[in-house]
Design an enzyme around this catalytic site. Structure first.
Site, PDB file in Angstrom:
ATOM      1  N   ASP A  85       0.845  -0.807  -0.920  1.00  0.00           N
ATOM      2  CA  ASP A  85       0.860  -0.564  -2.368  1.00  0.00           C
ATOM      3  C   ASP A  85      -0.534  -0.295  -2.935  1.00  0.00           C
ATOM      4  OD1 ASP A  85       3.455  -1.265  -2.059  1.00  0.00           O
ATOM      5  OD2 ASP A  85       3.474  -2.813  -3.611  1.00  0.00           O
ATOM      6  N   ASP A  86      -0.537   0.263  -4.111  1.00  0.00           N
ATOM      7  CA  ASP A  86      -1.708   0.373  -5.003  1.00  0.00           C
ATOM      8  C   ASP A  86      -2.719   1.451  -4.623  1.00  0.00           C
ATOM      9  OD1 ASP A  86      -0.449  -1.736  -6.138  1.00  0.00           O
ATOM     10  OD2 ASP A  86      -2.075  -3.181  -5.911  1.00  0.00           O
ATOM     11  N   HIS A 114       4.752   3.966  -7.463  1.00  0.00           N
ATOM     12  CA  HIS A 114       4.389   2.601  -7.873  1.00  0.00           C
ATOM     13  C   HIS A 114       3.904   2.598  -9.327  1.00  0.00           C
ATOM     14  CE1 HIS A 114       3.581  -1.547  -7.034  1.00  0.00           C
ATOM     15  NE2 HIS A 114       2.269  -1.466  -6.983  1.00  0.00           N
ATOM     16  N   HIS A 171      -0.132   0.943 -12.682  1.00  0.00           N
ATOM     17  CA  HIS A 171       0.163  -0.458 -12.389  1.00  0.00           C
ATOM     18  C   HIS A 171       0.533  -1.296 -13.599  1.00  0.00           C
ATOM     19  CE1 HIS A 171       0.110  -4.016  -9.742  1.00  0.00           C
ATOM     20  NE2 HIS A 171       0.217  -3.126  -8.794  1.00  0.00           N
ATOM     21  N   HIS A 220      -1.468  -4.062   1.013  1.00  0.00           N
ATOM     22  CA  HIS A 220      -2.196  -3.227   0.059  1.00  0.00           C
ATOM     23  C   HIS A 220      -3.300  -2.477   0.791  1.00  0.00           C
ATOM     24  CE1 HIS A 220      -0.306  -6.323  -2.450  1.00  0.00           C
ATOM     25  NE2 HIS A 220      -0.286  -5.406  -3.392  1.00  0.00           N
TER      26      HIS A 220
HETATM   27 ZN    ZN Z   1       0.907  -3.111  -6.853  1.00  0.00          ZN
END
Ligand code: ZN
Length: 506
Positions: free
Chosen positions: A321-322, A371, A375, A461
């Site tokens: 993620d991210d 995603h 955020h 991540h």
């Molecule tokens: Zn995230």
């Protein structure tokens, strides 16, 4: 007996006379010394500077008969709000000087009374200089350099403030950068530069044994790493130069031994162009010189999918993620070497600055999920904003890579029924969370991920170096247990994943 008693009395009397004499001397001398040394001098002046509408205000103060000195200069602008902030920084420094000068003077007097000698170490020398590396009608950057010298020790700190000249407000560092994890970038780039300096330094030094050199070097590396941990305090001395480069000032002792003083490194514009906010790029007119080239749209051939059948085999889906981040390419190298496909849940705003990475992810057969744009917690925004978060990200990825994401992972795993209904995508959560965002410890991450079981979706991540470092071993460990790595859609195949349904394991 009588004689002894008499003697005792005489001794006591002599003692009493001696003591009172001593106290008398003490009080008189203290009074004299105190009056004598109380003298202070102070003068303040204001002059023009080489910048329009900015004056230089200088205060010089001498206390304790010249043993304590203050020299302070500060800019005075046309904006009272800016002046107020600058005054408060300066006044704080002055009051600390006064405290220290009083403390040093008490030490001086104590020593004088005990020994009759003057202590030369009882001094307080405080200096504040400033510099203005950038000023125009809209912005003003002020760098303060404060040094404190007391007795045998001293320290020195450099920090900067960026002001909006119209509103008078201070602009936080986070507004200069496009990405929330800008501190990670700064930390990484700073370390790169510091390591070069250290290597040069280490090669110049003479050692009897090579082992001593290594030991010495490892201490220096350690200090450099500690002083560049990605926290705000470590990067309070940042200056944007007119050519778009950043100068990062590190306080004395922050990244090296005190004898090295203030350490300053320069990060060229080309290395940070991707993470500077568009406002800053416009402000410095940097776009023309170093245009962020509009990504060309090459035809991307996606690698054919693996032939792993998760109905028969032990599969897990590794998800990141991210990102994308500066570490993503390193991760892709590892995945390529291990011949493994994973799923990336990317942020639109990060994809925007790393289109090449997005293309590489697609080319190498991984799956990209959405995603959100930046955020945001989907539960804290309106439905309209939610749609925009999702559509903007999908459109951008489609635009740069011809790939249309059809999986969604809400930031923080936060959603409700309303959100589920309104996104038109399957929701992918997880059931193995190594908490790599919290514990930047490769060993802990490895231990936690090794608990993955058949059908697990593992959350990680790709914005943390420690996570990337843990990945090769995580993959090897699970492969050893005969576990296969697949993308999220493969994990659920042959079932199609359904919009509005939540998946956290097979
Ligand atoms: Zn995230």
């Amino acid at each position: 007996m009588r004689f002894k008693y008499f003697t005792k009395k005489i001794i006591l009397s002599i003692l009493a006379i001696f003591l009172s004499g001593f106290f008398l001397f003490f009080f008189i001398s203290k009074a004299n010394v105190t009056n004598y040394f109380k003298k202070s001098e102070k003068n303040t002046r204001q002059e023009e500077s080489r910048y329009d509408n900015i004056h230089v205000n200088t205060t010089e103060e001498q206390d304790n008969e010249g043993r304590s000195l203050l020299y302070l200069s500060k800019p005075v602008t046309e904006n009272t709000a800016i002046n107020k902030i600058i005054d408060s920084i300066s006044d704080d420094f002055i009051s600390k000087y006064h405290e220290e000068s009083k403390r040093q003077e008490r030490a001086y007097l104590d020593y004088f009374h005990k020994t009759g000698l003057e202590a030369h170490s009882s001094v307080a020398h405080y200096t504040q200089h400033f510099d203005i590396p950038f000023a125009n009608e809209d912005y003003l950057i002020v760098v303060f350099d404060q040094s404190r010298h007391t007795g045998g020790t001293g320290d020195n700190s450099v920090f900067s403030h960026i002001f909006s000249r119209q509103s008078g407000e201070e602009i936080p560092l986070s507004n200069i950068f496009l990405l929330d994890n800008y501190l990670e970038y700064l930390s990484d780039l700073s370390r790169e530069k510091l390591y070069l300096m250290i290597d040069e330094r280490v090669s110049q030094e003479q050692f009897e044994r090579e082992a001593d050199r290594l030991e010495w070097a490892s201490e220096i590396y350690k200090q450099a790493n500690e002083g560049t941990e990605p926290i705000l305090k470590n990067f309070d001395g940042i200056v944007i130069n007119e050519d778009g480069s950043l100068t990062v000032y590190f306080d004395k002792y922050q990244v090296a031994s005190g004898s090295e003083g203030i350490i300053e490194i320069v990060i060229p514009f080309s290395e940070i162009a991707d993470i500077l906010s568009p406002d800053i790029i416009n402000l410095f007119n940097l776009k023309e010189e170093e245009a962020v080239t509009k990504p060309k749209k090459p035809t991307i051939k996606q690698k054919t999918k693996s032939n792993i059948n998760c109905e028969l085999e032990k599969c897990v889906a590794l998800t990141f993620d991210d990102g994308p981040s500066i570490f993503t390419n390193e991760l892709l190298d590892i995945l390529k070497e291990k011949n493994i496909s994973v799923t990336f849940f990317v942020l639109g705003k990060s994809a925007k600055v790393q289109p090449e990475t997005i293309r590489r992810i697609v080319e190498e057969g991984h799956v990209i999920g959405n995603h959100g744009w930046d955020h945001k917690n989907f539960k804290n925004i309106s439905l309209e904003q939610l749609r925009k978060q999702i559509d903007d990200t999908n459109n951008l990825i489609k635009d740069i890579s011809d790939y249309s994401p059809n999986l969604l992972r809400p930031p923080y795993g936060a959603y409700d029924k309303q959100i589920l209904k309104n996104t038109g995508m399957p929701f992918v959560l997880w059931n193995v969370d190594p908490q790599d965002w919290k514990d930047r410890d490769s060993r802990l991450i490895k231990d936690r991920v090794s608990k993955a079981k058949r059908g697990s979706i593992i959350l990680a991540h790709d914005i943390y170096k420690t996570t990337i470092e843990a990945i090769p071993e995580i993959i090897d460990n699970l492969l050893n247990e005969n576990i296969k790595f697949v993308t999220v859609p493969e994990l659920f195949a042959p079932q199609e994943m359904i919009a509005g349904k939540v998946y956290s394991q097979r």
